[in-house]
Design a protein around this motif. Structure first.
Motif: not given
Length: 148
Positions: A112-116, A119-120
């Motif tokens: 998960k990322s801070k950006h909604p 995805r990593y």
């Protein structure tokens, strides 16, 4: 006369890319395949081979893919639109692949990322599922690209 206390560092070629903190290559910004290939060649250790496989997979799954290096990271974009669907970054122990519309991929990449929507996928040595990655690349390349 004092003796040296350590061996001199091995000389690097003058044109060798510098590795930034965490081992990410410092590559000048540029459009096209050449700067991406320079980045891949400069990836340290096992990461260069995986970077080459990633690049081959993207080219196979997205004919005519657009490429660039920005902010010391390679970016991949669909051939027929602006924006980017994937980028890579080297860290000490892994390669981070960022799918900019990752929440639209099925299944979603795990990181998960801070950006909604981002995805990593963290790729560690010996742990790269090429088939799953190729599927995500196919899906991601059909989505609107992230403009940067």
């Amino acid at each position: 006369m004092a003796r040296p206390t350590s061996k001199p560092a091995a000389a690097e070629p003058a044109d060798a890319p510098k590795l930034l903190a965490g081992g990410n290559p410092q590559i000048p910004k540029g459009e096209g395949d050449a700067p991406v290939q320079a980045y891949i060649a400069a990836m340290p250790g096992w990461k260069s081979g995986v970077g080459r496989r990633i690049d081959e997979i993207v080219e196979r799954e997205v004919p005519g893919v657009r490429k660039a290096v920005k902010w010391n990271s390679p970016f991949y974009g669909p051939p027929d639109q602006e924006g980017w669907f994937l980028n890579l970054h080297c860290f000490t122990r892994y390669i981070k692949a960022a799918f900019f519309r990752g929440t639209s991929l099925k299944p979603e990449p795990p990181g998960k990322s801070k950006h909604p929507e981002v995805r990593y996928l963290d790729i560690y040595e010996g742990d790269f599922d090429e088939d799953r990655f190729a599927d995500w690349v196919r899906q991601a390349s059909r989505l609107p690209g992230e403009k940067m």
